[in-house]
Structure formats: C-alpha cells, structure tokens
Design a protein around this motif. Structure first.
Motif, PDB file in Angstrom:
ATOM      1  N   MET A  28       1.258  41.542  81.632  1.00 12.14           N
ATOM      2  CA  MET A  28       2.636  41.919  81.997  1.00 12.14           C
ATOM      3  C   MET A  28       2.617  43.078  82.975  1.00 12.14           C
ATOM      4  SD  MET A  28       4.920  42.031  78.579  1.00 12.14           S
ATOM      5  CE  MET A  28       4.275  41.401  77.095  1.00 12.14           C
ATOM      6  N   SER A  29       1.834  44.083  82.610  1.00  8.92           N
ATOM      7  CA  SER A  29       1.779  45.279  83.427  1.00  8.92           C
ATOM      8  C   SER A  29       1.181  44.972  84.796  1.00  8.92           C
ATOM      9  CB  SER A  29       0.966  46.330  82.687  1.00  8.92           C
ATOM     10  OG  SER A  29       0.809  47.458  83.484  1.00  8.92           O
ATOM     11  N   GLY A  85       3.345  43.442  87.333  1.00 10.00           N
ATOM     12  CA  GLY A  85       4.400  44.320  87.853  1.00 10.00           C
ATOM     13  C   GLY A  85       5.559  44.615  86.923  1.00 10.00           C
ATOM     14  N   THR A  86       5.449  44.227  85.639  1.00  5.74           N
ATOM     15  CA  THR A  86       6.532  44.560  84.705  1.00  5.74           C
ATOM     16  C   THR A  86       6.572  46.076  84.524  1.00  5.74           C
ATOM     17  OG1 THR A  86       5.854  42.553  83.550  1.00  5.74           O
ATOM     18  CG2 THR A  86       7.529  43.916  82.476  1.00  5.74           C
ATOM     19  N   SER A  87       7.746  46.656  84.626  1.00  8.63           N
ATOM     20  CA  SER A  87       7.831  48.117  84.549  1.00  8.63           C
ATOM     21  C   SER A  87       7.585  48.571  83.113  1.00  8.63           C
ATOM     22  CB  SER A  87       9.205  48.583  85.010  1.00  8.63           C
ATOM     23  OG  SER A  87      10.174  48.175  84.081  1.00  8.63           O
ATOM     24  N   PRO A  88       7.039  49.792  82.964  1.00  5.58           N
ATOM     25  CA  PRO A  88       6.778  50.300  81.610  1.00  5.58           C
ATOM     26  C   PRO A  88       8.021  50.247  80.712  1.00  5.58           C
ATOM     27  CG  PRO A  88       5.801  51.755  83.240  1.00  5.58           C
ATOM     28  CD  PRO A  88       6.565  50.712  83.998  1.00  5.58           C
ATOM     29  N   LYS A 118      10.458  48.093  80.765  1.00  9.06           N
ATOM     30  CA  LYS A 118      10.700  46.712  80.323  1.00  9.06           C
ATOM     31  C   LYS A 118       9.734  46.337  79.204  1.00  9.06           C
ATOM     32  CE  LYS A 118      13.925  44.456  82.652  1.00  9.06           C
ATOM     33  NZ  LYS A 118      13.860  44.532  84.135  1.00  9.06           N
ATOM     34  N   LEU A 127      10.780  45.224  75.451  1.00  8.05           N
ATOM     35  CA  LEU A 127      10.357  43.968  74.810  1.00  8.05           C
ATOM     36  C   LEU A 127       9.915  44.209  73.372  1.00  8.05           C
ATOM     37  CD1 LEU A 127       8.422  42.133  77.648  1.00  8.05           C
ATOM     38  CD2 LEU A 127      10.137  41.093  76.175  1.00  8.05           C
ATOM     39  N   SER A 176       3.733  50.442  76.424  1.00  7.51           N
ATOM     40  CA  SER A 176       4.211  50.691  77.780  1.00  7.51           C
ATOM     41  C   SER A 176       3.288  51.632  78.552  1.00  7.51           C
ATOM     42  CB  SER A 176       5.629  51.264  77.733  1.00  7.51           C
ATOM     43  OG  SER A 176       5.581  52.626  77.348  1.00  7.51           O
ATOM     44  N   ARG A 177       2.479  52.400  77.832  1.00  9.48           N
ATOM     45  CA  ARG A 177       1.589  53.352  78.501  1.00  9.48           C
ATOM     46  C   ARG A 177       0.206  52.784  78.803  1.00  9.48           C
ATOM     47  NH1 ARG A 177       4.156  56.788  81.127  1.00  9.48           N
ATOM     48  NH2 ARG A 177       2.219  57.959  81.350  1.00  9.48           N
ATOM     49  N   MET A 178      -0.036  51.526  78.400  1.00 13.29           N
ATOM     50  CA  MET A 178      -1.382  50.972  78.599  1.00 13.29           C
ATOM     51  C   MET A 178      -1.684  50.795  80.081  1.00 13.29           C
ATOM     52  SD  MET A 178      -1.887  48.137  75.704  1.00 13.29           S
ATOM     53  CE  MET A 178      -1.829  48.621  73.996  1.00 13.29           C
ATOM     54  N   ARG A 207       2.007  55.738  88.464  1.00 14.23           N
ATOM     55  CA  ARG A 207       1.991  54.538  87.628  1.00 14.23           C
ATOM     56  C   ARG A 207       3.166  53.598  87.885  1.00 14.23           C
ATOM     57  NH1 ARG A 207       0.423  53.138  82.494  1.00 14.23           N
ATOM     58  NH2 ARG A 207       2.578  52.866  81.850  1.00 14.23           N
ATOM     59  N   ARG A 239       3.214  52.103  91.360  1.00 16.73           N
ATOM     60  CA  ARG A 239       2.214  51.041  91.481  1.00 16.73           C
ATOM     61  C   ARG A 239       2.708  49.750  90.833  1.00 16.73           C
ATOM     62  NH1 ARG A 239      -2.730  53.049  88.799  1.00 16.73           N
ATOM     63  NH2 ARG A 239      -1.639  55.026  88.575  1.00 16.73           N
ATOM     64  N   ALA A 240       3.315  49.882  89.639  1.00  8.77           N
ATOM     65  CA  ALA A 240       3.832  48.698  88.949  1.00  8.77           C
ATOM     66  C   ALA A 240       4.880  48.006  89.821  1.00  8.77           C
ATOM     67  CB  ALA A 240       4.428  49.087  87.599  1.00  8.77           C
ATOM     68  N   ALA A 241       5.779  48.781  90.383  1.00  3.68           N
ATOM     69  CA  ALA A 241       6.836  48.203  91.213  1.00  3.68           C
ATOM     70  C   ALA A 241       6.242  47.548  92.463  1.00  3.68           C
ATOM     71  CB  ALA A 241       7.840  49.283  91.602  1.00  3.68           C
ATOM     72  N   ARG A 296       3.169  46.317  92.832  1.00  2.00           N
ATOM     73  CA  ARG A 296       2.492  45.072  92.430  1.00  2.00           C
ATOM     74  C   ARG A 296       3.512  43.958  92.260  1.00  2.00           C
ATOM     75  NH1 ARG A 296      -0.423  48.545  88.816  1.00  2.00           N
ATOM     76  NH2 ARG A 296       0.840  47.808  87.047  1.00  2.00           N
ATOM     77  N   GLY A 297       4.616  44.282  91.590  1.00  2.00           N
ATOM     78  CA  GLY A 297       5.641  43.273  91.341  1.00  2.00           C
ATOM     79  C   GLY A 297       6.232  42.724  92.637  1.00  2.00           C
ATOM     80  N   PHE A 317       1.630  33.499  79.320  1.00  2.00           N
ATOM     81  CA  PHE A 317       2.234  33.991  78.076  1.00  2.00           C
ATOM     82  C   PHE A 317       2.371  32.824  77.100  1.00  2.00           C
ATOM     83  CE2 PHE A 317       3.964  36.803  81.437  1.00  2.00           C
ATOM     84  CZ  PHE A 317       3.242  37.934  81.078  1.00  2.00           C
ATOM     85  N   TYR A 355       9.199  34.061  84.503  1.00  6.55           N
ATOM     86  CA  TYR A 355       9.059  35.435  84.005  1.00  6.55           C
ATOM     87  C   TYR A 355       9.165  36.498  85.097  1.00  6.55           C
ATOM     88  CZ  TYR A 355       6.920  39.575  81.858  1.00  6.55           C
ATOM     89  OH  TYR A 355       6.675  40.857  81.430  1.00  6.55           O
ATOM     90  N   LEU A 381      12.134  39.172  84.805  1.00 11.20           N
ATOM     91  CA  LEU A 381      11.811  40.488  84.253  1.00 11.20           C
ATOM     92  C   LEU A 381      11.272  41.472  85.272  1.00 11.20           C
ATOM     93  CD1 LEU A 381      11.168  38.657  81.275  1.00 11.20           C
ATOM     94  CD2 LEU A 381      11.565  41.063  80.793  1.00 11.20           C
ATOM     95  N   ILE A 382      10.891  40.974  86.440  1.00 10.35           N
ATOM     96  CA  ILE A 382      10.371  41.911  87.429  1.00 10.35           C
ATOM     97  C   ILE A 382      11.301  42.007  88.636  1.00 10.35           C
ATOM     98  CG2 ILE A 382       8.410  42.477  88.904  1.00 10.35           C
ATOM     99  CD1 ILE A 382       6.672  40.938  86.822  1.00 10.35           C
TER     100      ILE A 382
END
Ligand SMILES: Nc1ncnc2c1ncn2[C@@H]1O[C@H](COP(=O)(O)OP(=O)(O)OP(=O)(O)O)[C@@H](O)[C@H]1O
Ligand SMILES: [Mg+2]
Lengths: 417, 223
Positions: free
Chosen positions: A317-318, A321-324, A326, A330, A406-408, B76, B79-81, B83-84, B97, B108, B112-113
């Motif tokens: 998920m991370s 690009g799923t934000s922490p 989100k 979940l 979320s912090r992983m 962090r 970077r997540a944003a 990547r998405g 999943f 998904y 969710l992103i």
C-alpha cells in the motif's frame, strides 16, 4: 470513505473465526452491562420506591437539629402553626412539589388493660399522607368490614404485627396510649386497634400509626404543632434540583440566635438503605469498567495481530503511494467496525434478554416484602452511552496499531516475510 | 531532459560495525519511454538501485532527479505522494490485495490514492484490463488466479494511474519460463502503447534479451 469501510470489512471477514471470537467477547461484555444495569436499576428503583412510597417519603423538613437526635424522638423540636404556615407557603410556590403532609413522631406506652409495652408511633394526617406516601396502606391489614380506602380515623391506632401478637391484641380491641409531653406531664387516652401493619427493616419499620389530631391531644399541645413535614415531588428524578431550591430558601429562615430554623433531608440521608443504592451504582460502574477493559484488550490484541500479519500488504500500500493517513484510517476503520458490529449485536441480545426477563419476571424478597417482581428496564440514553463508549474504546484501542502501520517504511515492510 | 537523472549516488548500509556499500558513486540517466533492465549477480545492488529510483529509499549520498524533481530531498509524505502520482510498481511476488477482486485491485490506486471520480474510473479500469487481456477474469480474487495472471493484474494496477515510470524488481522471478516471457512482452507492449518508461531487474538471461538498454551492476558499481 465507504471504500475504506468496505476494505476494512473484507479484512475482518478474512479471519472469520478470530473476528467472531473477539466480537463475541465484546458482545458478551455489552450484554452483561445492559442486563446488569437493567436489573440493578430496576431493583434500586423498586427499593427506593418501597422506602419512599410506603413510609419515609422522598424529602423531609424538620426543626433544625431534629434528625441528629432522631433516636430519642424529641418532642421539643416542633414546628408551631406559624412556622408550619411559612413552610407551606414556600412549598406551594414550588410547582415541582406534588404534596406534603405534617407528622408527629412519638413514643408512647400501650396498654391492653393487663400488660403495658412501648410503641413508636407515626401520627399522620391520613388524607395528606396518602398523597405523599401512596403505598402507606400496602403493609396494613384491616377488618374485612372496613370501608375500602379508609386509612385511619380519629380514635384509631394501627399497631405493628409483632406487637399485636405479643400483646394478644386483635383488630377492634380497645387499648390505652399513655405519653409524656415535652413538659414531662403524662396523659392517657383510649383508642381502638383498627389494623395491624407488617414490619419491615429500618428505623421506620416498626412504627404504628395514629391520627395527628389524636397525637396533638395526647401530647396536650395548646396549638397544633408538628414534628416533621414529608414531601413528594411530581418527578422523583428531579429530587436533587428541588432539594437544592427548597434548601436554599429554607436557609433564609434564621432564628434570634442567627441559626437556621429548619433543616431539610432527602430520603437517602434518612434511610440506611441509601448505602445499598450506592453499592448498586458502584457495581454497575464496575461492570462498565470491566466491559471497557474487555473491549480495549480484545480490540488492541486483534488489531496488533492484524497489523503484524499484513506487514507486506502495508508495504505494498505504502509503496504504490497510499498516504500514511489513509493507511491509518484503514486500520482504524477495521477496529471501529469490529466495535460497531459487536455493539449492534450486543444491544440486540441485551434488549432481547431484558424482554425475556420481563416475560419471566424475577421475584425476590426485600425486607419482609415477598414476591416483589423485578421488571428490568432499559434506558435508551444509557444504551447509547454504552454503545458510544464501546465505539470510542474501539477506536482508541486501534490507534496504536494503526499508527504503527502508517509509520512503516515500505522498503522494510516489503522485505518482511 | 532525461526522465531519471542519477548523480554520484551511493547507498551505504550500516549493520552493526560493518558498512556495506550497496551502491557506490553511480552516475546514470534514463530517457522517457525507455525499456531498461538492471542485471547482475545476487547482492550486486539491483534492488537498492530500483528502490532509489522508485523513491522507496533515500541515497546516503548524491542526487536523484525523477521527472524533473529532486526526490532525495523529499520527506516521507512527499515521497508517498510522488510515488502515487508518477511511479507504478510491479513486485516479484505480485502483492495483490487478497481481499479485493482483480477489478478492485486495479481500482485501488484510483480510489485510495488518486481520488478519481467514479464515472471516470470504470473506463480507465476496463481499458487497462483489456490491454493486459484479463477482462474475463476481472471478478476473480487473487487466489483464484495463476501466477502469470496475477502479474498481469499487477501490471494493470501499475498502469491504471498512467504513471510516467514503472519499476519492476524481478517481476518474473516467481513465474515459469513461458509466463515470464509473456509478462515481459506484455510490459514492452504497454510501453509502446502508453509511452511509459519501464525499469526492471532480472537474473534471467532470456528476460535480459527483451530489454532495450541493459545496465550491469557488480558490487554496487555500474560496469
Ligand atoms: N536493509 C539492508 N541492510 C543491510 N544491508 C543491506 C540491506 N539491503 C541490502 N543490503 C546489502 O546491500 C547489497 C545489495 O543488495 P541488493 O538487495 O540491492 O542486491 P540485489 O542485486 O537486489 O540482490 P538479489 O539479486 O539477491 O536480489 C547486498 O550486499 C546486501 O546484503
Ligand atoms: Mg534484489
């Protein structure tokens, strides 16, 4: 948002057995709380009703200092007509008060012309007394021929059952009551035994009843005086508010020495059974704390397992690009849903249980009263509170695991096997 | 300007007192719509390399630009944003999943992103599903699909957000020979169709042959 709950639900269903067991445990906790507070609440209400409606009344006003010396039943702490009227004025101005009644409490010697014994008497105004203590007649037994609804006429006395047996007295027998008045002079009058009253536990449990006019005559009062004013409200739940209002007005009456003239007490200050009511409340709170602990521990446990088992999924998920936040939501949704499902099932089963208890009524004995029927009730606000607390605790318990998820770091989480 | 620009990048892992240089002083650029592979023996730094470009990890030293952004300065959340929005991922063990159907797995990232509106989603998903030839399997759950089929769905999931770049660390390592070839050819087809840049790593010589550009790593250095 809906999507998050849908995924959360699927994840819960993924480990059916575990979800079921946890949910069952929480449900059980909720059901126990609902049933227990329903039963305890109805027991408490019944006990209080028993005390306040049959002898004590909900609230009482006396001359200052009476209650602290109540054991000797002093006759010098009386309210004269003038003071009684002042208090009546005050009481009638409060619309929440339904009724009040004057009483005299006295000790007397009772003689059946061969033996003499001591008796505590509650001298009442029957017409008013029945408004303040509607169940006052419930423990009394009268002659079959007596006109229904008649509590007490002048010249009549209702004596405790035990005393009637001991003195070998029957309904209709003549007796003499002898009493000392506050100056110490003695007076005796003839009366008729009109009925007997079942004794109950507590200081008021062994009192006989007589008419207040007779008592005033027996005690040779020049003008009518009373010892106690008993009060009943329209709505018992408002007791504390009304007490505060009346009490603050009463403090306005100050005697020449600058001390308040009157004192006011609620039933719980006058009856030792108030401690039982406190115990019941305490036990209900204990049950709730146990329930909170169950919910907290079981949801925390399940959510920690969930996070641990799904580390690689969290990494995925991370990574994509799923934000922490989100990811956090979940897992929070999962815990919340678990609490919600359990709360719904728990409420349904709990209500069903109360319904069944109301069909097969539980009978019990309190004091000397037997076959009192418990009809447990549910308070909707209480139900909502319990459910609300369960949901809050469910979220609270999921916070730490969800935060951890979320912090992983995706790299670490993906590498996890 | 190149899509990926790597300047003097080193990555040093510290395990106890031992320092391992997984990458040392790498300089490299990758153009748009390239089909690039990283090869090399086990432990040579392929995964580390892909993690750096994919913004999954940060270099110890050096500068990385992806799509014009200096990604090594991101936090962090950024970077997540990033990547998405810019990068798609394909994994060695598919990483679908399990509680979502093939269709929902592809959906998904859109929900969710990217927060795509519902009306737009359906066409986008059916389009990629069609491209990877999996329309008829769309309602199956991952455990009802073969490895090759799972990887097709994973490719569709990586492509549905129309990323500029797709990273695939050993995408065929868990597949048999024929499926491996099919998956790589599919990736290549997708690159031609959508103009997406693909960067993958592999051990497999037959897969290497499919790449347009091959970089070889040995002990963390490009040769
Ligand atoms: N998290 C880590 N901590 C410490 N050392 C690491 C870590 N990850 C990788 N390394 C080391 O960095 C070097 C490069 O590893 P990397 O995983 O990039 O190699 P690779 O080429 O992908 O190998 P493989 O073909 O086996 O996947 C190796 O020596 C490895 O032991
Ligand atoms: Mg690797």
């Amino acid at each position: 948002m809906i999507r998050i709950f849908k995924i959360a639900l699927r994840n819960l269903l993924r480990y059916k057995r575990r979800t079921m067991l946890t949910s069952l445990l929480i449900t059980l906790g909720i059901v126990l709380v609902i049933l227990f507070s329903g039963l305890a609440g109805s027991f408490k209400a019944m006990m209080i009703g028993q005390i306040t409606d049959s002898s004590l009344s909900q609230m009482q006003i006396h001359k200052k200092g009476y209650v602290s010396s109540i054991d000797t039943m002093p006759l010098n702490l009386t309210l004269d007509t003038n003071k009684y009227q002042k208090i009546e004025e005050l009481l009638s101005s409060n619309t929440e008060i339904l009724a009040w009644t004057p009483r005299i409490k006295l000790n007397a010697m009772l003689s059946n012309f061969t033996d003499t014994t001591n008796i505590r008497l509650n001298a009442i105004n029957p017409e008013k007394e029945i408004l303040v203590c509607p169940d006052v007649g419930s423990r009394m037994t009268f002659d079959k021929g007596r006109e229904p609804g008649t509590l007490l006429n002048p010249g009549e006395v209702i004596i405790p059952e035990k005393l009637a047996k001991g003195m070998n007295l029957n309904i209709g027998d003549p007796i003499v009551l002898v009493a000392n008045n506050k100056d110490g002079s003695v007076n005796g009058l003839n009366f008729k035994v009109a009925g007997v009253i079942e004794s109950i536990l507590g200081p008021q449990g062994k009192e006989g009843y007589m008419h207040i006019k007779d008592a005033q005559e027996l005690l040779r009062m020049d003008e009518p005086e009373v010892i106690e004013i008993a009060i009943r409200l329209h709505n018992f739940d408002r007791l504390d508010k009304v007490y505060a209002a009346v009490s603050s007005k009463l403090t306005g009456f100050i005697n020449k020495k600058g001390v308040p003239e009157f004192e006011i007490h609620t039933w719980d200050e006058l009856s030792p059974f108030a401690n039982i009511a406190i115990m019941i409340d305490f036990m209900t709170i204990t049950m709730k704390i146990i329930m909170i602990a169950i919910v907290l521990i079981s949801i925390l446990n399940v959510m920690m397992m969930s996070v641990y088992e799904r580390i690689r999924e969290i990494g995925t998920m991370s990574a994509i690009g799923t934000s922490p936040s989100k990811i956090m939501s979940l897992f929070l949704a999962e815990g919340l849903l678990l609490g919600l499902i359990s709360a719904i099932v728990g409420n349904i089963i709990g209500l069903g249980g109360i319904f069944i208890l109301n069909i097969y009524k539980i009978s019990f004995a309190f004091g000397r009263q037997e076959n009192l029927l418990l009809s447990p009730t549910v308070n909707i606000t209480e139900l909502l509170w319990v459910s609300g607390i369960v949901l809050l605790i469910a979220i609270f318990a999921s916070l730490q695991p969800a935060y951890k998820a979320s912090r992983m770091e995706p790299v670490d989480a993906l590498g996890h096997v | 300007m190149a899509l990926v620009q790597i300047e003097n990048v080193s990555k040093i892992y510290q395990t106890g007192d031992v320092e391992v240089a997984a990458l040392s002083d790498i300089n490299l650029s990758i153009e748009k719509s390239a089909f690039v592979s990283f090869v090399g023996p086990s432990g040579s730094g392929k995964t580390t390399m892909l993690n750096m470009i994919g913004c999954l990890d940060m270099p110890t030293k050096g500068k990385i630009l992806v799509d014009g952004k200096q990604v090594d300065t991101f936090n962090r959340k950024e970077r997540a944003a990033f990547r998405g929005n810019v990068i798609g991922f394909i994994f060695q063990s598919f990483n679908l999943f399990p509680v979502l159907t093939a269709y929902e797995n592809i959906e998904y990232p859109l929900v969710l992103i990217k927060n795509e509106p519902a009306e737009k989603r359906k066409d986008m998903i059916l389009d990629v599903l069609d491209s990877v030839g999996m329309i008829d399997q769309k309602n199956k759950f991952p455990d009802q699909l073969s490895g090759g089929q799972k990887q097709r769905i994973a490719i569709a999931r990586a492509l549905v957000t129309q990323p500029k770049l797709v990273m695939a660390d050993e995408p065929t390592a868990n597949l048999d020979k024929q499926s491996s070839i099919n998956v790589i050819r599919l990736m290549r087809e997708m690159k031609d169709k959508f103009g997406t840049t693909f960067i993958f790593s592999t051990h497999d010589p037959r897969i290497m042959e499919e790449a347009e550009i091959t970089h070889t790593l040995v002990d963390g250095k490009l040769t």
